[in-house]
Design a protein around this motif. Structure first.
Motif, PDB file in Angstrom:
ATOM      1  N   VAL A   1      35.481  25.992  31.868  1.00  0.00           N
ATOM      2  CA  VAL A   1      34.180  25.333  31.935  1.00  0.00           C
ATOM      3  C   VAL A   1      34.351  24.075  32.772  1.00  0.00           C
ATOM      4  O   VAL A   1      35.250  23.276  32.519  1.00  0.00           O
ATOM      5  CB  VAL A   1      33.667  24.967  30.521  1.00  0.00           C
TER       6      VAL A   1
ATOM      7  N   HIS B   1      29.157  24.637  34.141  1.00  0.00           N
ATOM      8  CA  HIS B   1      29.135  26.096  34.247  1.00  0.00           C
ATOM      9  C   HIS B   1      30.510  26.670  33.955  1.00  0.00           C
ATOM     10  O   HIS B   1      31.493  25.940  33.914  1.00  0.00           O
ATOM     11  CB  HIS B   1      28.660  26.523  35.644  1.00  0.00           C
TER      12      HIS B   1
ATOM     13  N   ILE C   1      27.592  23.433  28.307  1.00  0.00           N
ATOM     14  CA  ILE C   1      26.865  24.211  29.319  1.00  0.00           C
ATOM     15  C   ILE C   1      25.393  24.271  28.945  1.00  0.00           C
ATOM     16  O   ILE C   1      24.512  24.044  29.779  1.00  0.00           O
ATOM     17  CB  ILE C   1      27.448  25.638  29.463  1.00  0.00           C
TER      18      ILE C   1
ATOM     19  N   ASN D   1      32.143  21.113  35.638  1.00  0.00           N
ATOM     20  CA  ASN D   1      30.901  20.658  36.251  1.00  0.00           C
ATOM     21  C   ASN D   1      31.135  20.364  37.731  1.00  0.00           C
ATOM     22  O   ASN D   1      30.336  19.710  38.377  1.00  0.00           O
ATOM     23  CB  ASN D   1      30.354  19.418  35.535  1.00  0.00           C
TER      24      ASN D   1
END
Length: 168
Positions: free
Chosen positions: A85, A78, A69, A87
Motif C-alpha cells: 500500500v 492505493h 486506502i 501513496n
C-alpha cells in the motif's frame, strides 16, 4: 502468498539499526556517509517503541482491508500489484489531508519533512534479493521478511521445542 515484514519481539534490542537503514535507503544519496556529510535529514518509515520490557519495531502492515486506502480523499493511497500500500506513483497526488493518519490502526503514517504529504513504508527499499533495508540491517534477526505461514510454522516449532525441553 506475498511476503511480509514480521517481528520476533523477543529478539529486538531497540538498537534502531532498522530506522537508520530505512532512512538511508529512502534518502536522496542512499549512502550513510553521503547523507551525514551532505547534511540531508532523511526520515525513517519504521518506528521502534518500548512496550513494557519489550522493544517493538512497527511499520506499515500493508493491510488486506487497508483503512488508509478507503479514507484517502484524494485517492492517492492505493495498492500496487505486489500488494504493498502506497501513496506514491499513483494516478493522484497526496494532498496532506491526514485522513490516512487518523484511520491507521498502527499509527505508522507520518508527514514528510515539509509536512505536506503522508509518508509510510512503501517497501521501495528492497535490495537485489528483494530484502527490505530494515530487515537486512537488523543484527539480531528480530525482523524477518517471510510468508506468514512460514513464520507461523517456525513459531510453533520453536514453542514445541521449548515445551518439550522443559518436560524432559
Amino acid at each position: 502468498m506475498p511476503k511480509e515484514v514480521l517481528i520476533n519481539f523477543d529478539r529486538c534490542l531497540g538498537c534502531l539499526s532498522c530506522k537508520l537503514a530505512c532512512a538511508v535507503a529512502h534518502s536522496r544519496e542512499g549512502d550513510i556517509f553521503k547523507v551525514v556529510l551532505g547534511g540531508e535529514r532523511p526520515q525513517s518509515r519504521i518506528f521502534v517503541h518500548q512496550a513494557g520490557k519489550i522493544k517493538v519495531p512497527l511499520n506499515c502492515r500493508h493491510c488486506q482491508e487497508a483503512p488508509c486506502i478507503d479514507a484517502c480523499i484524494a485517492g492517492a493511497m492505493h495498492r500496487k500489484e505486489d500488494g504493498t500500500v502506497t501513496n506514491v506513483g499513483g494516478e493522484q497526488e497526496c494532498t496532506g489531508c491526514w485522513m490516512c493518519v487518523m484511520v491507521c490502526p498502527y499509527g505508522v503514517i507520518r508527514s514528510d519533512e515539509e509536512g505536506l504529504k503522508a509518508l509510510k513504508c512503501d517497501r521501495e527499499c528492497r535490495d537485489e534479493e528483494g530484502l527490505p533495508a530494515c530487515v537486512k540491517a537488523c543484527p539480531t534477526g528480530a525482523l524477518l521478511y517471510t510468508e506468514v505461514d512460514e513464520f507461523s510454522s517456525r513459531r510453533r516449532k520453536s514453542f514445541l521445542e521449548r515445551a518439550l525441553s522443559q518436560m524432559f
